[in-house]
Design a protein around this motif. Structure first.
Motif, PDB file in Angstrom:
ATOM      1  N   PHE A   1       0.858  -1.187   0.000  1.00 25.97           N
ATOM      2  CA  PHE A   1       0.000   0.000   0.000  1.00 25.97           C
ATOM      3  C   PHE A   1       0.893   1.236   0.000  1.00 25.97           C
ATOM      4  N   LYS A   2       0.516   2.204  -0.824  1.00 27.52           N
ATOM      5  CA  LYS A   2       1.342   3.392  -0.999  1.00 27.52           C
ATOM      6  C   LYS A   2       0.536   4.641  -0.647  1.00 27.52           C
ATOM      7  N   ILE A   3       1.166   5.504   0.143  1.00 31.12           N
ATOM      8  CA  ILE A   3       0.609   6.823   0.457  1.00 31.12           C
ATOM      9  C   ILE A   3       1.516   7.870  -0.165  1.00 31.12           C
ATOM     10  N   LEU A   4       0.928   8.785  -0.905  1.00 34.95           N
ATOM     11  CA  LEU A   4       1.701   9.791  -1.634  1.00 34.95           C
ATOM     12  C   LEU A   4       1.644  11.140  -0.919  1.00 34.95           C
ATOM     13  N   MET A   5       2.761  11.882  -0.963  1.00 40.23           N
ATOM     14  CA  MET A   5       2.834  13.255  -0.463  1.00 40.23           C
ATOM     15  C   MET A   5       2.980  14.191  -1.661  1.00 40.23           C
ATOM     16  N   ARG A   6       1.994  15.066  -1.821  1.00 44.26           N
ATOM     17  CA  ARG A   6       1.991  15.966  -2.969  1.00 44.26           C
ATOM     18  C   ARG A   6       2.165  17.411  -2.508  1.00 44.26           C
ATOM     19  N   ASP A   7       2.850  18.179  -3.315  1.00 41.87           N
ATOM     20  CA  ASP A   7       2.956  19.610  -3.052  1.00 41.87           C
ATOM     21  C   ASP A   7       1.558  20.226  -3.107  1.00 41.87           C
ATOM     22  N   HIS A   8       1.225  21.009  -2.049  1.00 36.99           N
ATOM     23  CA  HIS A   8      -0.151  21.505  -1.959  1.00 36.99           C
ATOM     24  C   HIS A   8      -0.464  22.540  -3.035  1.00 36.99           C
ATOM     25  N   LYS A   9       0.575  23.093  -3.681  1.00 31.72           N
ATOM     26  CA  LYS A   9       0.340  24.069  -4.742  1.00 31.72           C
ATOM     27  C   LYS A   9       0.337  23.415  -6.120  1.00 31.72           C
ATOM     28  N   THR A  10       1.339  22.558  -6.366  1.00 26.39           N
ATOM     29  CA  THR A  10       1.496  21.991  -7.706  1.00 26.39           C
ATOM     30  C   THR A  10       0.900  20.594  -7.841  1.00 26.39           C
ATOM     31  N   SER A  11       0.575  19.943  -6.718  1.00 23.67           N
ATOM     32  CA  SER A  11       0.064  18.567  -6.685  1.00 23.67           C
ATOM     33  C   SER A  11       1.073  17.548  -7.192  1.00 23.67           C
ATOM     34  N   GLU A  12       2.318  17.965  -7.355  1.00 23.62           N
ATOM     35  CA  GLU A  12       3.347  17.020  -7.772  1.00 23.62           C
ATOM     36  C   GLU A  12       3.724  16.130  -6.599  1.00 23.62           C
ATOM     37  N   VAL A  13       3.948  14.850  -6.912  1.00 23.80           N
ATOM     38  CA  VAL A  13       4.338  13.894  -5.876  1.00 23.80           C
ATOM     39  C   VAL A  13       5.787  14.160  -5.490  1.00 23.80           C
ATOM     40  N   GLU A  14       6.009  14.420  -4.191  1.00 28.60           N
ATOM     41  CA  GLU A  14       7.362  14.708  -3.712  1.00 28.60           C
ATOM     42  C   GLU A  14       7.940  13.564  -2.891  1.00 28.60           C
ATOM     43  N   SER A  15       7.100  12.739  -2.314  1.00 25.91           N
ATOM     44  CA  SER A  15       7.595  11.574  -1.589  1.00 25.91           C
ATOM     45  C   SER A  15       6.439  10.606  -1.378  1.00 25.91           C
ATOM     46  N   SER A  16       6.776   9.463  -0.880  1.00 23.75           N
ATOM     47  CA  SER A  16       5.739   8.467  -0.629  1.00 23.75           C
ATOM     48  C   SER A  16       6.174   7.572   0.522  1.00 23.75           C
TER      49      SER A  16
END
Length: 775
Positions: free
Chosen positions: A566-581
């Protein structure tokens, strides 16, 4: 000098009536008898800045002015640092009633101005010295010198040759009245009558047992000299009377150190006096104290006083921390302080005949203005996510009243009503400290996020402090910063039999990222939709993801177990780009399992215990296509993994779904055994809208994984070949939709069907039926 002639004279005592003081507030007045003087202290809050003392005697009332005080044995000091006015009166002062040099009666008036009116208060006290009188005693007060000698002493058996010169004025005198002559350095001044000497400020007195001589400092007949490098003021007076051919003469010499004191950078106030200020004497003992109380030298040294003898000079070093000293804070651009000490020193001297002389000094020592900067120390621990700033070395007469944080002012009184707070700390050295705590997430804190993913927290602090009791303010400014590597938040993950649990503690800057499961933001609504168990409070976020929930990826499937990821993604709140998981892979085991991949592969672990006839051999299973056997078999359980468009799979189309279905048989045959009570059907359901290609021999594409079901149905006795089934147990997430059409997924005439949109479903179904009928 050497001649101290035998002299017995009595002095009549004046009589006066005692009065009682009244009207002074309790605690504002303090009167005390010391060993050689009487002391009065009155609070300035009561007297004001211009109090007046008067000596009351049977002969009248005498205002104690500055000049009169020096003549008559009084010392009046206004001490604003201490908040009081102080009067010291010698036991031999002018208007003191003396009874046998043992009982002394004092009577004063205190006059103060209050609201334009003069008020007078009577102050009286009776004192008896605590120590016997020495043959000769010298007092070096702050404004006068006084010497008293015993009026009956044994005449010395010898003379000093140099003293004959002192007899010349006495022998040449033609009068029997008492006269006085002064010697200034080597110059012998002409004699003068006592009445003339009194007009010049000198005082002479006779008691029942002592002769007293007193003079203000700076008289014309006195002289200054240096003794061992210390400035000394000396008065050499000889009192004499010629009676026929007999001369009565008393040598009165007093010398006092005029050293003003100096400040030692090591933290001491230093004062000096010659070890022996008089000829023919030698020192035997030194007693030291503050505020009129004497202790022996060893006791003083135990209290951190330093007593030394350097080049025949007694040097007293008073520590700034000495008990009995006074300090005061001042604001002069910055914070300064001054220390004040009322030094009391006694030297005990002796001559060759062991006749004792006691010399007492009253001196006020004051340091220069010393800078006293307060300091701040950044005690912030970044992991605590809070600023901790210590303000230290605050004097006890200084109070913190307000704190300005990045332009917002907060009074100390209300500091602890918000998330930030301040704590006062009292230290043994009479200084204060203040601990300020401000969380990083407090609205007053400045936050900057740099391009290199670093968070900068900044707090500009302006402390407002005030000097007591004047309430004079001054300010201390400081800036503290904290830098945090602004890495995206990471979860701690733990495997369990039922799923995976994720947790993390909140950080004040976590709002810079959004948490998502795939492309969907993690919200309470999403968790409820997919069956996640989520709790999110002010401290932490916890997420329990049950096995087989939306978002799992599975691999490594065997009959012994399988891996779920199972994967949880961390996205930049402005760009929605995935920065870590945060990815967690766990090993699970289950009796049955079915997986439907986006690439059209069905993987199933099925329990066939009720589908095997009693006479059948274990571990012999296949699908509808008897050539599609199990990949792994163990007893009554079998593992299959195959593309959904082969092995005899059929398709059902319903509104919105495509269902692929197959059946597991025992012994590689579809033959039904009379004592096999179950059919085991497996199926995968895909949303039609998620399919790019509905079915084809060569290719399968879906946006989402399908929903798998293992359907255990009872096999009817009357019609073992019937396809009408009654479900008894189903392993699935969502039940299949009603069938609207049936066909084999590997129909050779159906090579490729494109489904561009959902509204064309009817025409697609029609074309499929046409092709099937043509066969």
């Amino acid at each position: 000098m050497a001649y101290e002639f035998c002299l017995g004279v009595s002095l009549l005592l004046s009589v006066w009536s005692a009065a009682k003081c009244s009207g002074i507030p309790e605690g504002a007045l303090h009167m005390e008898c010391r060993d050689r003087y009487f002391m009065i202290a009155v609070d300035l809050s009561f007297t004001g800045d211009e109090p007046l003392f008067e000596a009351v005697h049977g002969t009248g009332v005498y205002a104690i002015t500055r000049w009169y005080a020096a003549q008559c044995g009084y010392s009046v000091r206004l001490l604003p640092l201490l908040g009081h006015v102080e009067l010291r009166a010698s036991y031999f002062s002018c208007h003191t009633d003396n009874k046998d040099d043992e009982v002394f009666l004092f009577n004063f008036n205190l006059t103060v101005m209050r609201e334009g009116w003069e008020d007078s208060y009577a102050l009286t006290k009776t004192c008896s010295p605590s120590l016997p009188w020495s043959p000769r005693e010298i007092t070096c007060e702050e404004n006068y010198m006084e010497v008293s000698v015993r009026s009956e002493v044994a005449c010395p058996a010898r003379t000093v040759k140099d003293d004959w010169s002192a007899l010349k004025p006495a022998h040449s005198s033609t009068t029997s009245d008492w006269q006085v002559t002064f010697q200034r350095n080597e110059e012998q001044l002409p004699p003068m009558a006592l009445s003339d000497a009194r007009k010049k400020g000198y005082a002479f007195g006779l008691t029942d047992g002592r002769l007293v001589f007193r003079t203000p400092y700076g008289q014309p007949e006195s002289f200054s000299t240096e003794v061992n490098g210390v400035s000394v003021e000396e008065v050499h007076a000889t009192l004499f009377s010629r009676q026929s051919w007999v001369v009565l003469m008393v040598d009165l010499v007093t010398a006092c150190s005029m050293y003003e004191g100096s400040y030692d950078d090591s933290g001491y106030m230093v004062w000096q006096t010659p070890e022996v200020p008089y000829r023919s004497l030698h020192g035997t003992q030194v007693n030291i104290g503050l505020n009129g109380e004497l202790v022996a030298q060893p006791v003083a040294e135990d209290r951190d006083f330093v007593v030394g003898n350097i080049n025949a000079t007694v040097q007293i070093s008073v520590p700034l921390t000495a008990e009995g000293g006074y300090r005061k804070s001042f604001v002069l651009g910055g914070l300064f302080e001054i220390y004040l000490f009322h030094l009391y020193l006694e030297q005990i001297l002796a001559d060759e005949d062991l006749v004792e002389t006691r010399v007492r000094f009253q001196r006020t020592l004051s340091t220069p203005l010393l800078p006293h900067p307060v300091f701040t120390k950044n005690q912030t621990v970044v992991d605590e996510l809070s600023f901790t700033v210590y303000l230290g070395d605050v004097p006890e007469d200084v109070e913190l009243v307000a704190v300005n944080l990045n332009g917002d002012k907060f009074t100390v009184e209300f500091m602890n009503t918000r998330s930030h707070g301040i704590t006062k700390v009292v230290h043994p050295n009479n200084t204060l400290g203040y601990i300020l705590k401000v969380p990083f997430d407090d609205p007053v804190v400045l936050l900057q996020f740099s391009d290199d993913a670093v968070l900068h927290y900044e707090l500009n602090i302006n402390y407002t402090l005030t000097i007591l009791p004047e309430n004079e303010p001054f300010y201390h400014l400081t800036t503290v910063m904290a830098v945090i590597d602004a890495s995206p938040p990471a979860f701690d993950a733990v495997c369990s039999n039922s799923g995976i649990s994720f947790s993390r503690d909140h950080r004040p800057y976590d709002s810079l990222w959004e948490i998502s499961i795939g492309s969907d933001l993690l919200t309470p609504e999403l968790a409820a939709k997919h069956g996640y168990i989520m709790s999110n409070d002010s401290q932490s976020l916890r997420l329990m993801v049950p096995l087989f929930s939306h978002g799992y990826k599975y691999n490594g499937v065997t009959l012994k177990g399988f891996y779920g990821t199972f994967k949880i993604l961390m996205r930049d709140h402005k760009t929605s780009e995935v920065e870590s998981s945060t990815i967690k892979r766990c090993l699970f085991s289950t009796n049955e399992l079915i997986l439907c991949s986006t690439l059209g592969r069905l993987t199933v672990v099925a329990d066939m215990s009720l589908a095997i006839p009693s006479r059948g051999l274990p571990a012999r299973f296949n699908l509808v296509d008897k050539f599609c056997g199990a990949r792994e078999e163990s007893g009554t359980r079998a593992l299959f993994s195959f593309p959904i468009n082969i092995c005899g799979t059929t398709i059902e189309l319903s509104m919105g779904n495509v269902i692929y279905q197959n059946e597991i048989f025992y012994n590689g045959s579809s033959e039904v055994h009379s004592d096999a009570v179950e059919r085991v059907m497996v199926q995968c359901t895909y949303p039609l809208a998620s399919l790019y290609r509905l079915f084809t021999t060569f290719r399968f594409e879906s946006d989402t994984a399908g929903i798998g079901s293992i359907i255990h149905t009872a096999r009817p006795i009357s019609d073992m070949q019937s396809l009408t089934i009654k479900p008894t147990a189903v392993l699935q997430t969502t039940p299949a939709s009603p069938a609207v059409s049936h066909m084999h997924a590997d129909d050779p005439s159906t090579r490729y069907i494109e489904v561009p949109s959902f509204h064309k479903l009817a025409s697609v179904m029609k074309r499929m039926r046409t092709r099937i009928q043509a066969q």
